[in-house]
Motif scaffolding. Sequence first.
Motif, short mmCIF file in Angstrom:
data_model
loop_
_atom_site.label_atom_id
_atom_site.label_comp_id
_atom_site.label_asym_id
_atom_site.label_seq_id
_atom_site.Cartn_x
_atom_site.Cartn_y
_atom_site.Cartn_z
N ILE A 21 0.86 -1.19 0.00
CA ILE A 21 0.00 0.00 0.00
C ILE A 21 0.90 1.23 0.00
O ILE A 21 1.99 1.22 0.58
N ASP A 22 0.46 2.30 -0.67
CA ASP A 22 1.30 3.47 -0.80
C ASP A 22 1.18 4.40 0.41
O ASP A 22 0.52 4.07 1.41
N GLN A 23 1.81 5.58 0.32
CA GLN A 23 1.85 6.52 1.45
C GLN A 23 0.47 7.07 1.78
O GLN A 23 0.26 7.61 2.87
N ASP A 24 -0.49 6.94 0.87
CA ASP A 24 -1.86 7.41 1.12
C ASP A 24 -2.79 6.28 1.54
O ASP A 24 -4.02 6.43 1.49
N ASP A 25 -2.21 5.13 1.91
CA ASP A 25 -2.96 3.96 2.39
C ASP A 25 -3.77 3.28 1.29
O ASP A 25 -4.73 2.55 1.57
N VAL A 26 -3.40 3.51 0.03
CA VAL A 26 -4.12 2.91 -1.10
C VAL A 26 -3.40 1.63 -1.53
O VAL A 26 -2.17 1.62 -1.69
N VAL A 27 -4.17 0.55 -1.71
CA VAL A 27 -3.58 -0.72 -2.15
C VAL A 27 -3.15 -0.59 -3.60
O VAL A 27 -3.96 -0.26 -4.48
N ARG A 28 -1.86 -0.86 -3.87
CA ARG A 28 -1.32 -0.71 -5.21
C ARG A 28 -0.93 -2.03 -5.86
O ARG A 28 -0.89 -2.12 -7.09
N TYR A 29 -0.65 -3.04 -5.06
CA TYR A 29 -0.18 -4.30 -5.65
C TYR A 29 -0.34 -5.45 -4.66
O TYR A 29 -0.23 -5.26 -3.44
#
Length: 406
Positions: free
Chosen positions: A302-310
Amino acid sequence: MSEIINNREQLTNTSNKRQAILKQIFKDLHDGKSVTEVKAHFDAFIGKITIEEISRLQHDFGDLSVEEMHRLHSKHTEIFKDAIEEIEKTNKPEEQPGHPIHTFILENKELDKLVNDQMQRHVHEFQIEDNSDNVFTLLEDINLLFDIDKHYSRKENLIFPYLETYGIFGPTTNMWRINDFIRDAIKDARLKLTSYNGDKQAVMDVLNFVIQEVTTMIYREVNILFPMALNNFTEDEWVKIARESDEIGYCLIAPTEVWKPERHELEEKAMSEGFIKMETGILSLKQLELLLNHLPVDITFIDQDDVVRYFSHGKDRIFARTKAIIGRTVQNCHPPRSVHVVEDLLADFKAGRKDTEDFWIKFRDKYVYIRYFAVRDESGNYIGTLEFTQNIDPIKAIEGEKRILS
């Protein structure tokens, strides 16, 4: 032109007024007014309600007890019952075998038969005589009902994420909570039946609760959730949901056909064979994906904005993942009752108080080791979190030494 503008303004004002009345109705229920009184208000000023209006309502009840949450949801169902306007459709994809909604509805029919025909009858027999045979029969029913977890998991992991992309958050939080209450009650019923000690009333209470809540949830899905999804989702989104349903599984029945929309069949996008140059080597995208999927662990980023990316997609994943979670905040990928744990962990990572956190749990037939790592760049800036999950049973079983290939 002015007449058209005035008509639009009038429609907007009417819509806003209806939304204000609906919000007041929910507040009245929350404040303890009777269903009879609030229902009379609803009938007088609202009458019929559309799925679109329901989807615009934000049901944020905060931290309520299980009993209070059930009280409110039961009252909401009583208010809306028989008041939802039916939508006429000339082409109904949900009636086509293999369509996700077609499968959900078939499952609901099986669940309805299980709880309202089979279990109701067996509960009555148990009430008359709580002998071992009747206890065992109810235990068999409850074991069948455990299959409902797959029905709810598909709803939570495939339907809810797409609703959120359309700005519809009510079902995501509140329906997930009720799903968890039902799951807990089913577990409680099995425990009470497995170790039955003669407390007939306790067993009757939990079984009747399960029957009532499963039945009410079926009504909410069929009359609110499914129409809400059908009104918003694109055909491509339904195709993706259908394809990813197999990974989670089905409840009591399975679709007998693969859904193929008449408009077109989605073509799989060919993966680019471009190469990625890294500090320690060069890999093609295909090589990189295969490498990650062959790791003996599951990883999610998850990225720095708490969004699942992979997430990696190995053949033996421990926890189910679907592509619908990509682009979704990690908080909305967890049950509401465990979100605070996720938020506390991420807060520690972002503040630099921690760099790792480990958990280990028993999950089905596996002993699962879950690790979280704060991912930081060369300057120490937080850029995301890596989740690392592994079945460590085979590792724990290792003894002695193995020095050569056998």
